[in-house]
Design a protein around this motif. Structure first.
Motif, mmCIF file in Angstrom:
data_model
loop_
_atom_site.group_PDB
_atom_site.id
_atom_site.type_symbol
_atom_site.label_atom_id
_atom_site.label_comp_id
_atom_site.label_asym_id
_atom_site.label_seq_id
_atom_site.Cartn_x
_atom_site.Cartn_y
_atom_site.Cartn_z
ATOM 1 N N VAL A 81 0.863 -1.192 0.000
ATOM 2 C CA VAL A 81 0.000 0.000 0.000
ATOM 3 C C VAL A 81 0.890 1.230 0.000
ATOM 4 O O VAL A 81 1.674 1.439 0.926
ATOM 5 N N TRP A 82 0.759 2.046 -1.046
ATOM 6 C CA TRP A 82 1.627 3.221 -1.149
ATOM 7 C C TRP A 82 0.881 4.538 -0.929
ATOM 8 O O TRP A 82 1.505 5.597 -0.776
ATOM 9 N N ALA A 83 -0.448 4.491 -0.892
ATOM 10 C CA ALA A 83 -1.209 5.719 -0.655
ATOM 11 C C ALA A 83 -2.550 5.379 -0.030
ATOM 12 O O ALA A 83 -3.161 4.356 -0.349
ATOM 13 N N VAL A 84 -2.989 6.253 0.874
ATOM 14 C CA VAL A 84 -4.325 6.179 1.467
ATOM 15 C C VAL A 84 -4.857 7.597 1.522
ATOM 16 O O VAL A 84 -4.168 8.509 1.990
ATOM 17 N N THR A 85 -6.068 7.803 1.028
ATOM 18 C CA THR A 85 -6.645 9.146 1.011
ATOM 19 C C THR A 85 -7.688 9.289 2.111
ATOM 20 O O THR A 85 -8.112 8.309 2.728
ATOM 21 N N GLY A 86 -8.138 10.527 2.320
ATOM 22 C CA GLY A 86 -9.063 10.816 3.395
ATOM 23 C C GLY A 86 -10.410 10.142 3.272
ATOM 24 O O GLY A 86 -11.124 9.970 4.266
ATOM 25 N N ASP A 87 -10.797 9.780 2.056
ATOM 26 C CA ASP A 87 -12.066 9.059 1.883
ATOM 27 C C ASP A 87 -11.835 7.551 1.895
ATOM 28 O O ASP A 87 -12.694 6.784 1.480
ATOM 29 N N PHE A 443 8.179 13.527 11.853
ATOM 30 C CA PHE A 443 8.155 13.768 10.418
ATOM 31 C C PHE A 443 6.720 13.695 9.886
ATOM 32 O O PHE A 443 5.946 12.811 10.273
ATOM 33 N N SER A 444 6.371 14.616 8.986
ATOM 34 C CA SER A 444 5.087 14.529 8.304
ATOM 35 C C SER A 444 5.117 13.345 7.344
ATOM 36 O O SER A 444 6.111 13.122 6.652
ATOM 37 N N ALA A 445 4.044 12.573 7.352
ATOM 38 C CA ALA A 445 3.971 11.436 6.435
ATOM 39 C C ALA A 445 3.599 11.925 5.036
ATOM 40 O O ALA A 445 2.813 12.856 4.872
ATOM 41 N N ARG A 446 4.159 11.295 4.045
ATOM 42 C CA ARG A 446 3.914 11.663 2.647
ATOM 43 C C ARG A 446 3.725 10.398 1.829
ATOM 44 O O ARG A 446 4.231 9.335 2.173
ATOM 45 N N THR A 447 3.005 10.531 0.735
ATOM 46 C CA THR A 447 2.952 9.442 -0.234
ATOM 47 C C THR A 447 4.099 9.649 -1.225
ATOM 48 O O THR A 447 4.475 10.786 -1.510
ATOM 49 N N PRO A 448 4.663 8.556 -1.737
ATOM 50 C CA PRO A 448 4.301 7.172 -1.476
ATOM 51 C C PRO A 448 4.783 6.695 -0.107
ATOM 52 O O PRO A 448 5.883 7.043 0.319
ATOM 53 N N LEU A 449 3.938 5.914 0.573
ATOM 54 C CA LEU A 449 4.289 5.372 1.876
ATOM 55 C C LEU A 449 5.419 4.357 1.776
ATOM 56 O O LEU A 449 6.150 4.132 2.737
ATOM 57 N N ARG A 450 5.513 3.707 0.640
ATOM 58 C CA ARG A 450 6.586 2.761 0.352
ATOM 59 C C ARG A 450 7.155 3.104 -1.020
ATOM 60 O O ARG A 450 6.437 3.614 -1.891
#
Length: 474
Positions: A81-87, A443-450
């Motif tokens: 999983v490299w991204a998760v959005t608010g929805d 640290f602020s998290a950013r995409t891509p998570l991996r």
């Protein structure tokens, strides 16, 4: 794009039990894990073709995988999983390329990251983490080295040393930051978990029979290549982990396996802007959550060690809690029955967590240990940022970790600060007047998570697939 009631990120004990609890309540559940099978670090499945090693962890892992397979959970193993959005849209890459899913609620059960407090030579080839050593021993059935120095703190010291010996390897020595008294103080909590106490005693008995030297209250201060082996220098230390005057010891080994505890993996909850707090006893930054895993963000839950280090058994119970809480909040049927299950799971979690918290205290970050990091020692190994550069950045005005990131690139490498973030934050806090980790932040998290390749996202797309409009008339 597939839609589910609940998406669970992580297939360890917490994630698997959260998914099964939510599915048993009648919800459609998707579980994502980048490994080929459930189990996480503790119950990791052997790789294909490797003989099963047996043992309590292997049996527990096999049971977990059977129960998950028999449940109604839809599993996506081998998916990163490299991204998760608010929805709660999940973007992942898997065996068949890029994939996208949505869910009404999200349970983050990402587990932990191993902490290594840097020392001179910790980036030398042949120096690995205790967690990496357990992967080799449990999943690959490979020795870290024919001769190994095991160093750091916490229960993984005994686990790695005993399993190395049982696998036919030689453990040259164990360098333990903790003293005998620190271990004895954990016994009252372990009495509630006689299975863990027996397991620990078996490990130490294996180590004793092998004649392995154990240096209590000792830390590694330097590792250097010496021909085909590594030369490690050990120093006595005080209770805070700070090296003190005393005879240095030299240990020669093929491999140095070192780990100084675990930190909760909070990339997803930070990315979604849930509230977090710092707790040294819980392992570091954790999502603010109620006792059932509800975070400050609606329909976002945290399960297991992401809510504070408490061990595998407690993580499983906490996962069940989070799955049941999610089912209640989404309006699953039979709420009275679910509430009764929640109350039972709470009691079981508190009992299991007592022993886990005792182990977490052994692994808590020691301020004096961080103070001992030398100026030229690399802290961020992705970007080769040293302690001296971090100190200089603070002197120039970088007083929180995200300013530090912008000024030095610390935390901007492939690991996105998972390896260096805890230590970098501690170093900045040591400069601050109130030494507050809350003040220097995380640290602020950013995409891509991996890390993800363009090829994984584009699939079979080629230049021939690009639609070229006809030229406009002149």
């Amino acid at each position: 794009m597939s839609e589910f009631d609940v998406a669970v990120l992580g297939g360890g004990p917490a994630g698997a039990h959260a998914a099964m609890a939510a599915a048993a309540a009648g919800l459609s559940v998707a579980l994502f894990d980048e490994n080929p099978a459930a189990g996480g670090q503790v119950y990791r499945a052997p790789v294909e073709g490797a003989a099963a090693s047996g043992g309590a962890d292997q049996e527990a892992g096999n049971t977990l995988r059977r129960e998950l397979a028999a449940s109604g959970v839809t599993t996506f193993f081998g998916h990163s999983v490299w991204a998760v959005t608010g929805d709660y849209r999940i973007d992942a890459t898997g065996p068949h390329g890029a994939a996208h899913y949505t869910a009404r609620a999200l349970i983050a059960a990402a587990g932990t990251t191993e902490r290594v407090v840097p020392f001179e030579g910790w980036t030398t080839p042949g120096v690995i983490g205790l967690a990496a050593a357990t992967i080799l021993l449990k999943s690959q059935h490979m020795l870290p080295g024919q001769s190994t120095l095991v160093a750091g703190c916490g229960p993984l010291l005994a686990a790695v040393a005993a399993k190395t010996i049982e696998g036919g390897g030689r453990v040259e020595a164990i360098a333990d930051l903790a003293g005998i008294g620190d271990w004895l103080r954990t016994v009252p909590a372990l009495l509630a978990r006689p299975d863990l106490l027996r397991q620990g005693l078996r490990w130490w008995n294996t180590i004793r029979r092998a004649g392995t030297r154990r240096y209590a209250r000792h830390t590694i201060v330097r590792v250097e290549a010496a021909g085909a082996q590594l030369r490690a220098t050990l120093a006595p230390c005080d209770a805070s982990g700070r090296p003190v005057e005393g005879k240095r010891k030299t240990v020669m080994a093929d491999c140095v396996a070192v780990g100084h505890g675990l930190t909760p993996s909070t990339e997803v909850t930070r990315l979604l802007r849930a509230q977090h707090r710092y707790s040294r006893e819980a392992g570091g930054w954790i999502a603010v959550a109620d006792q059932d895993g509800r975070t400050s963000r609606p329909r976002l839950y945290v399960a297991g060690d992401g809510a504070g280090i408490a061990g595998a058994a407690a993580a499983a119970k906490h996962g069940t809690l989070a799955g049941l809480a999610c089912a209640l909040d989404l309006g699953a049927q039979a709420p009275a029955r679910l509430q009764s299950l929640v109350e039972t799971a709470r009691d079981e979690f508190l009992q299991a967590a007592r022993a886990g918290h005792a182990m977490a205290n052994l692994m808590a970050l020691r301020p004096g240990h961080v103070d001992s990091i030398g100026p030229s020692t690399i802290v961020c190994r992705c970007e080769d940022v040293t302690r001296a550069e971090i100190d200089a950045a603070f002197d120039s005005g970088a007083h929180d970790v995200n300013q530090l990131k912008a000024w030095t690139r610390c935390g901007m490498g492939p690991c996105q600060g998972r390896t260096c973030g805890d230590i970098a934050g501690e170093l900045l806090a040591r400069h601050a007047a109130d030494a507050s980790r809350e003040r220097v932040g995380c640290f602020s998290a950013r995409t891509p998570l991996r890390p993800v390749t363009v090829e994984a996202l584009s699939g079979d797309y080629t230049y021939d697939s690009i639609p070229i409009p006809k030229a406009a008339p002149l």
